[in-house]
Write a protein that holds these residues in place. Structure first.
Motif, PDB file in Angstrom:
ATOM      1  N   LEU A  75      14.046  -3.811   6.544  1.00  0.00           N
ATOM      2  CA  LEU A  75      13.324  -3.692   5.282  1.00  0.00           C
ATOM      3  C   LEU A  75      11.880  -4.134   5.394  1.00  0.00           C
ATOM      4  O   LEU A  75      10.969  -3.456   4.933  1.00  0.00           O
ATOM      5  N   PHE A  76      11.643  -5.267   6.022  1.00  0.00           N
ATOM      6  CA  PHE A  76      10.304  -5.818   6.034  1.00  0.00           C
ATOM      7  C   PHE A  76       9.654  -5.663   7.396  1.00  0.00           C
ATOM      8  O   PHE A  76       9.466  -6.616   8.139  1.00  0.00           O
ATOM      9  N   ILE A  77       9.341  -4.431   7.716  1.00  0.00           N
ATOM     10  CA  ILE A  77       8.592  -4.119   8.926  1.00  0.00           C
ATOM     11  C   ILE A  77       7.115  -4.197   8.598  1.00  0.00           C
ATOM     12  O   ILE A  77       6.676  -3.715   7.568  1.00  0.00           O
ATOM     13  N   SER A  78       6.367  -4.806   9.457  1.00  0.00           N
ATOM     14  CA  SER A  78       4.941  -4.992   9.208  1.00  0.00           C
ATOM     15  C   SER A  78       4.257  -3.690   8.834  1.00  0.00           C
ATOM     16  O   SER A  78       4.443  -2.664   9.470  1.00  0.00           O
ATOM     17  N   ALA A  79       3.455  -3.745   7.784  1.00  0.00           N
ATOM     18  CA  ALA A  79       2.745  -2.550   7.324  1.00  0.00           C
ATOM     19  C   ALA A  79       1.739  -2.058   8.360  1.00  0.00           C
ATOM     20  O   ALA A  79       1.327  -0.904   8.324  1.00  0.00           O
ATOM     21  N   SER A  80       1.357  -2.920   9.273  1.00  0.00           N
ATOM     22  CA  SER A  80       0.390  -2.506  10.285  1.00  0.00           C
ATOM     23  C   SER A  80       0.978  -1.490  11.257  1.00  0.00           C
ATOM     24  O   SER A  80       0.261  -0.889  12.039  1.00  0.00           O
ATOM     25  N   ILE A 113       9.922   0.040   0.642  1.00  0.00           N
ATOM     26  CA  ILE A 113      10.990   0.924   0.163  1.00  0.00           C
ATOM     27  C   ILE A 113      11.310   1.986   1.201  1.00  0.00           C
ATOM     28  O   ILE A 113      12.483   2.281   1.474  1.00  0.00           O
ATOM     29  N   LYS A 114      10.279   2.557   1.788  1.00  0.00           N
ATOM     30  CA  LYS A 114      10.478   3.611   2.795  1.00  0.00           C
ATOM     31  C   LYS A 114      11.266   3.077   3.979  1.00  0.00           C
ATOM     32  O   LYS A 114      12.189   3.728   4.479  1.00  0.00           O
ATOM     33  N   ASN A 115      10.932   1.872   4.433  1.00  0.00           N
ATOM     34  CA  ASN A 115      11.660   1.269   5.544  1.00  0.00           C
ATOM     35  C   ASN A 115      13.100   0.966   5.159  1.00  0.00           C
ATOM     36  O   ASN A 115      14.033   1.167   5.951  1.00  0.00           O
ATOM     37  N   ALA A 116      13.305   0.466   3.936  1.00  0.00           N
ATOM     38  CA  ALA A 116      14.648   0.110   3.485  1.00  0.00           C
ATOM     39  C   ALA A 116      15.549   1.327   3.418  1.00  0.00           C
ATOM     40  O   ALA A 116      16.742   1.261   3.749  1.00  0.00           O
ATOM     41  N   ARG A 117      15.014   2.454   3.013  1.00  0.00           N
ATOM     42  CA  ARG A 117      15.835   3.659   2.851  1.00  0.00           C
ATOM     43  C   ARG A 117      16.292   4.260   4.175  1.00  0.00           C
ATOM     44  O   ARG A 117      17.157   5.132   4.190  1.00  0.00           O
ATOM     45  N   LYS A 118      15.724   3.771   5.277  1.00  0.00           N
ATOM     46  CA  LYS A 118      16.192   4.235   6.583  1.00  0.00           C
ATOM     47  C   LYS A 118      17.600   3.728   6.851  1.00  0.00           C
ATOM     48  O   LYS A 118      18.355   4.341   7.610  1.00  0.00           O
ATOM     49  N   VAL A 119      17.962   2.590   6.249  1.00  0.00           N
ATOM     50  CA  VAL A 119      19.298   2.019   6.459  1.00  0.00           C
ATOM     51  C   VAL A 119      20.116   1.937   5.181  1.00  0.00           C
ATOM     52  O   VAL A 119      21.326   1.754   5.223  1.00  0.00           O
ATOM     53  N   ALA A 120      19.453   2.041   4.023  1.00  0.00           N
ATOM     54  CA  ALA A 120      20.149   2.010   2.732  1.00  0.00           C
ATOM     55  C   ALA A 120      19.512   3.056   1.823  1.00  0.00           C
ATOM     56  O   ALA A 120      18.623   2.745   1.026  1.00  0.00           O
ATOM     57  N   PRO A 121      19.959   4.301   1.912  1.00  0.00           N
ATOM     58  CA  PRO A 121      19.339   5.390   1.148  1.00  0.00           C
ATOM     59  C   PRO A 121      19.413   5.215  -0.363  1.00  0.00           C
ATOM     60  O   PRO A 121      18.665   5.859  -1.092  1.00  0.00           O
ATOM     61  N   ASP A 122      20.294   4.321  -0.839  1.00  0.00           N
ATOM     62  CA  ASP A 122      20.443   4.150  -2.286  1.00  0.00           C
ATOM     63  C   ASP A 122      19.502   3.094  -2.864  1.00  0.00           C
ATOM     64  O   ASP A 122      19.641   2.702  -4.027  1.00  0.00           O
ATOM     65  N   LEU A 161       2.038  -8.502  -7.651  1.00  0.00           N
ATOM     66  CA  LEU A 161       3.026  -7.508  -8.050  1.00  0.00           C
ATOM     67  C   LEU A 161       4.412  -8.061  -7.773  1.00  0.00           C
ATOM     68  O   LEU A 161       4.725  -8.442  -6.639  1.00  0.00           O
ATOM     69  N   LEU A 162       5.256  -8.104  -8.810  1.00  0.00           N
ATOM     70  CA  LEU A 162       6.657  -8.476  -8.631  1.00  0.00           C
ATOM     71  C   LEU A 162       7.489  -7.204  -8.522  1.00  0.00           C
ATOM     72  O   LEU A 162       7.346  -6.294  -9.341  1.00  0.00           O
ATOM     73  N   VAL A 163       8.356  -7.145  -7.515  1.00  0.00           N
ATOM     74  CA  VAL A 163       9.271  -6.013  -7.364  1.00  0.00           C
ATOM     75  C   VAL A 163      10.670  -6.551  -7.096  1.00  0.00           C
ATOM     76  O   VAL A 163      10.856  -7.442  -6.253  1.00  0.00           O
ATOM     77  N   GLN A 164      11.629  -6.017  -7.826  1.00  0.00           N
ATOM     78  CA  GLN A 164      13.043  -6.305  -7.576  1.00  0.00           C
ATOM     79  C   GLN A 164      13.712  -4.996  -7.195  1.00  0.00           C
ATOM     80  O   GLN A 164      13.680  -4.030  -7.950  1.00  0.00           O
ATOM     81  N   MET A 165      14.311  -4.942  -6.001  1.00  0.00           N
ATOM     82  CA  MET A 165      14.977  -3.728  -5.550  1.00  0.00           C
ATOM     83  C   MET A 165      16.390  -4.034  -5.090  1.00  0.00           C
ATOM     84  O   MET A 165      16.682  -5.147  -4.644  1.00  0.00           O
ATOM     85  N   LYS A 166      17.254  -3.053  -5.225  1.00  0.00           N
ATOM     86  CA  LYS A 166      18.670  -3.226  -4.914  1.00  0.00           C
ATOM     87  C   LYS A 166      19.129  -2.119  -3.977  1.00  0.00           C
ATOM     88  O   LYS A 166      18.725  -0.967  -4.122  1.00  0.00           O
ATOM     89  N   GLY A 167      19.969  -2.485  -3.008  1.00  0.00           N
ATOM     90  CA  GLY A 167      20.481  -1.489  -2.081  1.00  0.00           C
ATOM     91  C   GLY A 167      21.829  -1.897  -1.525  1.00  0.00           C
ATOM     92  O   GLY A 167      22.270  -3.046  -1.697  1.00  0.00           O
ATOM     93  N   THR A 168      22.482  -0.971  -0.845  1.00  0.00           N
ATOM     94  CA  THR A 168      23.812  -1.214  -0.271  1.00  0.00           C
ATOM     95  C   THR A 168      23.775  -0.951   1.231  1.00  0.00           C
ATOM     96  O   THR A 168      23.245   0.066   1.681  1.00  0.00           O
ATOM     97  N   TYR A 169      24.335  -1.884   1.995  1.00  0.00           N
ATOM     98  CA  TYR A 169      24.399  -1.738   3.443  1.00  0.00           C
ATOM     99  C   TYR A 169      25.777  -2.170   3.910  1.00  0.00           C
ATOM    100  O   TYR A 169      26.220  -3.290   3.611  1.00  0.00           O
TER     101      TYR A 169
END
Length: 210
Positions: free
Chosen positions: A13-18, A127-136, A153-161
């Motif tokens: 999920l948290f791959i460096s943006a660089s 989000i793009k990185n997260a969807r590689k392993v949790a498309p939902d 910016l506050l973001v709350q996201m939910k996924g299933t793995y």
């Protein structure tokens, strides 16, 4: 087992943006180039999106007495050292700090970069990185907050793995010196039940004098 799955997922999920590349079009627009060949404007689409601002001021709790300073640019986080422990063995090489709250099995991660990246772009990359392993993966909450005088910016996201539901709840911030993702995460039920502990940690965010 759930802890192992959670840590495996967060490493994606948290791959460096660089890791993403920037380029300039022939019309002078700055764009982000993704590894799959797609691209997006750095400022164009993001600036058009309306994200509400929460008018409630958010301040550092008095229990947050220890300051974690970034070594990359001028930000830091005051934490409650009786509750949150800094992990010496990191699960994500891109993280500058990882923390664990053992009582309720909550986790946190701070990823910093020396590049100034718009916060909405930071969110899109996560989000793009997260969807590689949790498309939902879906966004449950998104708002700007004023935290100790700074707009984040506050973001709350939910996924299933692997059949386990997770929530990622955190702040995104950028200035001329760099960018940061500071996110708490755990299984769905544990984070919702203990969201005040997550807010208390996140609200220790401060911009330090240069």
């Amino acid at each position: 087992m759930k802890k192992y799955i959670l840590l495996c997922f967060v490493s994606f999920l948290f791959i460096s943006a660089s890791a993403q590349k920037k380029a300039i079009t022939d019309t002078g627009e700055e764009v982000i180039l993704y590894q799959d060949g797609t691209w997006k404007y750095v400022n164009g689409a993001d600036s058009a999106r309306a994200v509400e601002v929460n008018k409630t001021p958010f301040v550092k709790p008095s229990t947050n007495t220890f300051l974690l300073k970034s070594k990359k640019f001028n930000i830091g986080f005051w934490i409650n050292p009786k509750k949150w422990k800094v992990q010496t063995d990191k699960n994500n090489d891109d993280a500058e700090y990882e923390l664990h709250e053992e009582t309720n099995d909550l986790f946190a991660m701070m990823i910093t970069e020396k590049s100034e990246i718009p916060v909405l772009t930071l969110k899109d990359i996560a989000i793009k990185n997260a969807r590689k392993v949790a498309p939902d993966i879906t966004i449950q909450k998104e708002e700007f907050r004023i935290v100790n005088g700074q707009k984040v910016l506050l973001v709350q996201m939910k996924g299933t793995y692997n059949g386990v539901q997770f929530i990622y709840y955190g702040y995104y911030y950028s200035n001329k010196n760099g960018s940061v993702q500071f996110v708490t995460y755990s299984t769905n039920n544990l984070l919702i039940e203990n969201i005040k502990d997550c807010d208390d940690l996140l609200n220790g965010f401060v911009v330090l004098q240069e």
